[in-house]
Design an enzyme around this catalytic site. Structure first.
Site, PDB file in Angstrom:
ATOM      1  N   HIS A  43      27.592 -23.937-106.361  1.00 25.42           N
ATOM      2  CA  HIS A  43      27.459 -24.921-107.426  1.00 25.42           C
ATOM      3  C   HIS A  43      28.745 -25.739-107.472  1.00 25.42           C
ATOM      4  O   HIS A  43      29.729 -25.376-106.807  1.00 25.42           O
ATOM      5  CB  HIS A  43      27.286 -24.193-108.765  1.00 25.42           C
ATOM      6  CG  HIS A  43      28.524 -23.403-109.085  1.00 25.42           C
ATOM      7  ND1 HIS A  43      28.731 -22.131-108.568  1.00 25.42           N
ATOM      8  CD2 HIS A  43      29.640 -23.716-109.777  1.00 25.42           C
ATOM      9  CE1 HIS A  43      29.927 -21.705-108.950  1.00 25.42           C
ATOM     10  NE2 HIS A  43      30.496 -22.648-109.685  1.00 25.42           N
ATOM     11  N   HIS A 125      34.713 -29.315-106.498  1.00 18.74           N
ATOM     12  CA  HIS A 125      34.575 -28.568-105.245  1.00 18.74           C
ATOM     13  C   HIS A 125      33.457 -27.536-105.356  1.00 18.74           C
ATOM     14  O   HIS A 125      33.066 -27.149-106.459  1.00 18.74           O
ATOM     15  CB  HIS A 125      35.891 -27.858-104.892  1.00 18.74           C
ATOM     16  CG  HIS A 125      36.249 -26.763-105.842  1.00 18.74           C
ATOM     17  ND1 HIS A 125      36.853 -27.002-107.061  1.00 18.74           N
ATOM     18  CD2 HIS A 125      36.068 -25.419-105.790  1.00 18.74           C
ATOM     19  CE1 HIS A 125      37.035 -25.866-107.693  1.00 18.74           C
ATOM     20  NE2 HIS A 125      36.567 -24.881-106.946  1.00 18.74           N
TER      21      HIS A 125
HETATM   22  P1  2AM Z   1      36.107 -21.444-108.274  1.00 20.41           P
HETATM   23  O1  2AM Z   1      34.778 -21.460-107.566  1.00 20.41           O
HETATM   24  O2  2AM Z   1      37.058 -22.468-107.775  1.00 20.41           O
HETATM   25  O3  2AM Z   1      36.687 -20.062-108.361  1.00 20.41           O
HETATM   26  C1  2AM Z   1      32.495 -19.602-112.247  1.00 20.41           C
HETATM   27  O4  2AM Z   1      33.481 -18.653-112.101  1.00 20.41           O
HETATM   28  C2  2AM Z   1      33.009 -20.961-111.894  1.00 20.41           C
HETATM   29  O5  2AM Z   1      34.065 -21.310-112.776  1.00 20.41           O
HETATM   30  C3  2AM Z   1      33.563 -21.087-110.481  1.00 20.41           C
HETATM   31  O6  2AM Z   1      33.164 -22.327-109.951  1.00 20.41           O
HETATM   32  C4  2AM Z   1      35.045 -21.040-110.665  1.00 20.41           C
HETATM   33  O7  2AM Z   1      35.767 -21.864-109.792  1.00 20.41           O
HETATM   34  C5  2AM Z   1      35.226 -21.601-112.043  1.00 20.41           C
HETATM   35  N1  2AM Z   1      36.371 -20.960-112.695  1.00 20.41           N
HETATM   36  C6  2AM Z   1      36.575 -19.648-112.881  1.00 20.41           C
HETATM   37  N2  2AM Z   1      37.740 -19.422-113.527  1.00 20.41           N
HETATM   38  C7  2AM Z   1      38.286 -20.630-113.740  1.00 20.41           C
HETATM   39  C8  2AM Z   1      39.487 -21.065-114.351  1.00 20.41           C
HETATM   40  N3  2AM Z   1      40.358 -20.214-114.867  1.00 20.41           N
HETATM   41  N4  2AM Z   1      39.706 -22.392-114.387  1.00 20.41           N
HETATM   42  C9  2AM Z   1      38.823 -23.269-113.869  1.00 20.41           C
HETATM   43  N5  2AM Z   1      37.675 -22.920-113.275  1.00 20.41           N
HETATM   44  C10 2AM Z   1      37.415 -21.613-113.213  1.00 20.41           C
END
Ligand code: 2AM
Length: 184
Positions: A43, A125
Site C-alpha cells: 500500500h 513510497h
Molecule cells: P513503512 O512501510 O515505511 O514502514 C503501517 O505500518 C504503515 O504505516 C506502513 O506503511 C509504515 O511505513 C507506516 N508507518 C509505521 N510507523 C510509522 C511511523 N512511525 N511514521 C510514519 N509512518 C509509519
C-alpha cells in the site's frame, strides 16, 4: 476505556499491480536482501496515526469524509533503500499535486485531533522489503506501473498469529475532476 487500534490512511494497490510487483521483486532481489512484504499488504501510506481510540477513530473518519478532491494517477517510476529504517521501496519521482494535497490534509486532521505525528516529511513510497539492513543493488522499476487513484482507505495494522496484517476498515471516494456543466 475503549480499546485502541493501530491505524493509518493509505492508498490501496490494485491486486494485478501487487502481483506484478511481487514477480519483479522475486526476480531482482536475493532472498537474503530482506523480508518481503506480502502482496496483499502492499500500500502507499498517506498518514500514519498510531494507536487510536474508537472515539478518535470516529472523529477522524468524519473529517476524512469531508475531504473533496479529484482523483489522480500515480506513476511508480522510482525505487530505493533507506538503510536507517531498513526498507527497500518503490516510489514516485514527481508526486502529483493531488497525492500531496490528500496526504497533507489527512496529516493535518490527524495532528489537530491529537494523533501521533511522524516527524518525517511525507515521502510517498510502497515498502517492498523490511529488515533490509545491508545495501542492495536497486534495479530501475519496471515500465508501465501506473494506476488511477479513485479512493483512499483507513487501515488497521494488526499482528495476528505471528504476521502483520493490514485491513481496510473504511474507504472514501475521490471525486471526478470538476466538469463544465454543459459537458455530457
Ligand atoms: P513503512 O512501510 O515505511 O514502514 C503501517 O505500518 C504503515 O504505516 C506502513 O506503511 C509504515 O511505513 C507506516 N508507518 C509505521 N510507523 C510509522 C511511523 N512511525 N511514521 C510514519 N509512518 C509509519
Amino acid at each position: 476505556m475503549s480499546e485502541s487500534k493501530r491505524l493509518f490512511f493509505a492508498i490501496e494497490l490494485p491486486t494485478s499491480l501487487q502481483r506484478q510487483i511481487v514477480r519483479w521483486r522475486a526476480s531482482h532481489f536475493p532472498a537474503e536482501a530482506g523480508r518481503p512484504v506480502a502482496a496483499a499488504n502492499m500500500h502507499l501510506t498517506l498518514a500514519f496515526l498510531g494507536d487510536v481510540s474508537a472515539e478518535k477513530q470516529r472523529a477522524l473518519s468524519a473529517l476524512a469524509g469531508r475531504i473533496f478532491q479529484p482523483g489522480f494517477t500515480l506513476h511508480l517510476d522510482d525505487a530505493g533503500q533507506w538503510l536507517r529504517s531498513r526498507v527497500v521501496w518503490l516510489g514516485i519521482r514527481q508526486p502529483p499535486r493531488g497525492l500531496l494535497q490528500l496526504a497533507s490534509m489527512l496529516r493535518a486532521q490527524a495532528a489537530r485531533s491529537g494523533c501521533y505525528q511522524s516527524p518525517q516529511p511525507f515521502h510517498p513510497h510502497i515498502t517492498l522489503l523490511r529488515d533490509a539492513g545491508q545495501a542492495v543493488a536497486i534495479p530501475p522499476p519496471g515500465f508501465h506501473w501506473s494506476f488511477e487513484v479513485k479512493e483512499f482507505a483507513l487501515y488497521e495494522s494488526a499482528f495476528v498469529q505471528g504476521r502483520t496484517r493490514y485491513t481496510p476498515l473504511q474507504r472514501w471516494t475521490l471525486g471526478d475532476t470538476l466538469r463544465n456543466p454543459d459537458e455530457v
